[in-house]
Write an enzyme that holds these catalytic residues in place. Sequence first.
Site, PDB file in Angstrom:
ATOM      1  N   TYR A 162      47.147  56.638  32.955  1.00 34.28           N
ATOM      2  CA  TYR A 162      47.976  55.803  33.743  1.00 34.28           C
ATOM      3  C   TYR A 162      49.561  56.163  33.670  1.00 34.28           C
ATOM      4  O   TYR A 162      50.323  56.693  32.971  1.00 34.28           O
ATOM      5  CB  TYR A 162      48.047  54.486  32.549  1.00 34.28           C
ATOM      6  CG  TYR A 162      46.667  53.734  32.305  1.00 34.28           C
ATOM      7  CD1 TYR A 162      45.717  54.167  33.019  1.00 34.28           C
ATOM      8  CD2 TYR A 162      46.494  53.012  31.330  1.00 34.28           C
ATOM      9  CE1 TYR A 162      44.073  53.404  33.116  1.00 34.28           C
ATOM     10  CE2 TYR A 162      45.491  51.984  31.278  1.00 34.28           C
ATOM     11  CZ  TYR A 162      44.174  52.524  31.901  1.00 34.28           C
ATOM     12  OH  TYR A 162      43.040  52.028  31.913  1.00 34.28           O
ATOM     13  N   GLN A 204      54.736  49.553  37.805  1.00 36.18           N
ATOM     14  CA  GLN A 204      55.381  48.310  38.410  1.00 36.18           C
ATOM     15  C   GLN A 204      56.370  47.720  37.682  1.00 36.18           C
ATOM     16  O   GLN A 204      57.448  46.938  38.287  1.00 36.18           O
ATOM     17  CB  GLN A 204      54.216  47.268  38.196  1.00 36.18           C
ATOM     18  CG  GLN A 204      54.262  46.106  39.216  1.00 36.18           C
ATOM     19  CD  GLN A 204      53.174  45.069  38.872  1.00 36.18           C
ATOM     20  OE1 GLN A 204      52.169  45.279  38.204  1.00 36.18           O
ATOM     21  NE2 GLN A 204      53.423  43.731  39.456  1.00 36.18           N
TER      22      GLN A 204
HETATM   23  P1  NDP Z   1      43.858  41.408  34.441  1.00 37.68           P
HETATM   24  O1  NDP Z   1      42.733  40.990  35.230  1.00 37.68           O
HETATM   25  O2  NDP Z   1      44.199  40.792  33.276  1.00 37.68           O
HETATM   26  O3  NDP Z   1      45.182  41.434  35.446  1.00 37.68           O
HETATM   27  C1  NDP Z   1      46.387  41.299  34.928  1.00 37.68           C
HETATM   28  C2  NDP Z   1      47.511  40.982  36.003  1.00 37.68           C
HETATM   29  O4  NDP Z   1      47.440  39.740  36.454  1.00 37.68           O
HETATM   30  C3  NDP Z   1      48.758  41.177  35.351  1.00 37.68           C
HETATM   31  O5  NDP Z   1      49.506  42.369  35.248  1.00 37.68           O
HETATM   32  C4  NDP Z   1      49.448  40.048  36.124  1.00 37.68           C
HETATM   33  O6  NDP Z   1      50.012  40.760  37.474  1.00 37.68           O
HETATM   34  C5  NDP Z   1      48.452  39.229  36.643  1.00 37.68           C
HETATM   35  N1  NDP Z   1      48.432  38.057  35.425  1.00 37.68           N
HETATM   36  C6  NDP Z   1      48.170  38.033  34.141  1.00 37.68           C
HETATM   37  N2  NDP Z   1      48.401  36.960  33.453  1.00 37.68           N
HETATM   38  C7  NDP Z   1      48.752  36.072  34.390  1.00 37.68           C
HETATM   39  C8  NDP Z   1      48.843  34.719  34.458  1.00 37.68           C
HETATM   40  N3  NDP Z   1      48.921  33.940  33.335  1.00 37.68           N
HETATM   41  N4  NDP Z   1      49.362  34.043  35.848  1.00 37.68           N
HETATM   42  C9  NDP Z   1      49.339  34.868  36.718  1.00 37.68           C
HETATM   43  N5  NDP Z   1      49.052  36.035  36.870  1.00 37.68           N
HETATM   44  C10 NDP Z   1      48.703  36.862  35.782  1.00 37.68           C
HETATM   45  O7  NDP Z   1      43.812  43.072  34.218  1.00 37.68           O
HETATM   46  P2  NDP Z   1      44.402  44.319  34.509  1.00 37.68           P
HETATM   47  O8  NDP Z   1      43.776  44.715  35.886  1.00 37.68           O
HETATM   48  O9  NDP Z   1      45.664  44.396  34.397  1.00 37.68           O
HETATM   49  O10 NDP Z   1      43.321  45.370  33.442  1.00 37.68           O
HETATM   50  C11 NDP Z   1      43.761  45.100  32.117  1.00 37.68           C
HETATM   51  C12 NDP Z   1      43.514  46.527  31.366  1.00 37.68           C
HETATM   52  O11 NDP Z   1      42.206  46.864  31.460  1.00 37.68           O
HETATM   53  C13 NDP Z   1      44.412  47.663  31.996  1.00 37.68           C
HETATM   54  O12 NDP Z   1      45.702  47.383  31.545  1.00 37.68           O
HETATM   55  C14 NDP Z   1      43.762  48.717  31.430  1.00 37.68           C
HETATM   56  O13 NDP Z   1      43.955  48.558  29.852  1.00 37.68           O
HETATM   57  C15 NDP Z   1      42.195  48.229  31.286  1.00 37.68           C
HETATM   58  N6  NDP Z   1      41.702  48.967  32.367  1.00 37.68           N
HETATM   59  C16 NDP Z   1      40.548  49.887  32.436  1.00 37.68           C
HETATM   60  C17 NDP Z   1      39.965  50.199  33.432  1.00 37.68           C
HETATM   61  C18 NDP Z   1      38.901  51.360  33.087  1.00 37.68           C
HETATM   62  O14 NDP Z   1      38.503  52.184  33.874  1.00 37.68           O
HETATM   63  N7  NDP Z   1      38.516  51.591  31.876  1.00 37.68           N
HETATM   64  C19 NDP Z   1      40.472  50.094  34.887  1.00 37.68           C
HETATM   65  C20 NDP Z   1      41.327  48.889  34.952  1.00 37.68           C
HETATM   66  C21 NDP Z   1      41.953  48.440  33.576  1.00 37.68           C
HETATM   67  P3  NDP Z   1      51.095  40.123  38.424  1.00 37.68           P
HETATM   68  O15 NDP Z   1      52.205  39.438  37.602  1.00 37.68           O
HETATM   69  O16 NDP Z   1      51.719  41.688  38.737  1.00 37.68           O
HETATM   70  O17 NDP Z   1      50.781  39.591  39.466  1.00 37.68           O
END
Ligand code: NDP
Length: 320
Positions: free
Chosen positions: A54, A27
């Site tokens: 990833y 992204q």
């Molecule tokens: P989150 O629920 O923290 O979502 C993160 C996303 O939310 C960001 O990329 C951003 O997206 C948005 N965001 C973050 N902070 C803010 C804010 N302050 N205000 C508004 N929007 C915000 O977690 P993820 O879904 O990214 O997952 C986190 C980590 O968990 C992954 O990187 C990975 O390491 C792990 N993971 C593990 C899995 C597994 O199967 N073990 C599966 C999935 C994740 P945007 O700005 O693009 O809208």
Amino acid sequence: MEFRYLGDSGLKISEITYGNWLTHGSQIENEQAQRCVRKALDLGISTFDTADVYANTKAETVLGEALKGERRESLEIFTKVYWPTGPAGHNDCGLSRKHIMESIDGSLRRLQTDYVDLYQAHRYDAETPLEETMQAFADVVRAGKALYIGVSEWTADQIRAGHALAKDLGVRLVSSQPQYSMLWRVIEDEVVPTCEELGLSQIVWSPMAQGVLSGKYKPGQQPAEGTRAAHSEVGGSMGDFMQDDILAAVQKLVPIAADAGLSMPSLAIAWVLQNDNVTAALVGASRPEQLEENVKAVGVRLDPEIMRRVDEALGDVVQR
Ligand code: NDP
């Protein structure tokens, strides 16, 4: 930043951990990824989570570049194995000895490190004998390529079986990495009590439900440009949450966050950290300012009345 022990091990990790799924190598551009990692380090985040799969290995490469030159002893680097990472050959998936041994070497090369602090089974592999998997993980630890082992999205029974085998082999299974947030509480009934009993803790992914719990997505409205939900390649992963009844319930959290003196993102993160079996909220960020906002959850304890009001506001959109 505050640090918590990972399970009953002696390893401390930052209670906000930065993960790079869907962001690094996909992204966001590399420069922005570097800025996010720099910001994480400046905020005291020492723990970084990635996986070979990833962005088909690119996320590990981006993270390795971003952390290059940092003092290795001050970092905890986590990665995972299970999914195929490109055009898959018949052995390029799962938790066979062959796939684990080949994957760890690829991950270390891309991350530019001699060892990872935690090597995680990304899913359970029902096709491979668990004994073979745990023996291979134990050998990875004995070879000094990983210090601890963990699992992701395993059931309570699978965790119990893996933990027993690891113990017999003299290695530590210290963590479980499940999805957990105010909206997704599936681990509470079985996984958490089992892990508490066995001495594992949770590193929880998507604590903000991929951004939904920030409140920025409104029912009946298109997601704004630049958000994950609007992104053509990665937005599809949010189907569980981008539904009007869920988005409407999330808006009811706005006054509750205000009464708690928190922003919506920090309420969401503080909520998962309230669970004593959670060692870290594993957050994502597409821009550095989000990390600045999200670390405000560090050290917050929510009072029982706020917890009660969250449950009341979300009602039956919570997945249990
Ligand atoms: P989150 O629920 O923290 O979502 C993160 C996303 O939310 C960001 O990329 C951003 O997206 C948005 N965001 C973050 N902070 C803010 C804010 N302050 N205000 C508004 N929007 C915000 O977690 P993820 O879904 O990214 O997952 C986190 C980590 O968990 C992954 O990187 C990975 O390491 C792990 N993971 C593990 C899995 C597994 O199967 N073990 C599966 C999935 C994740 P945007 O700005 O693009 O809208």
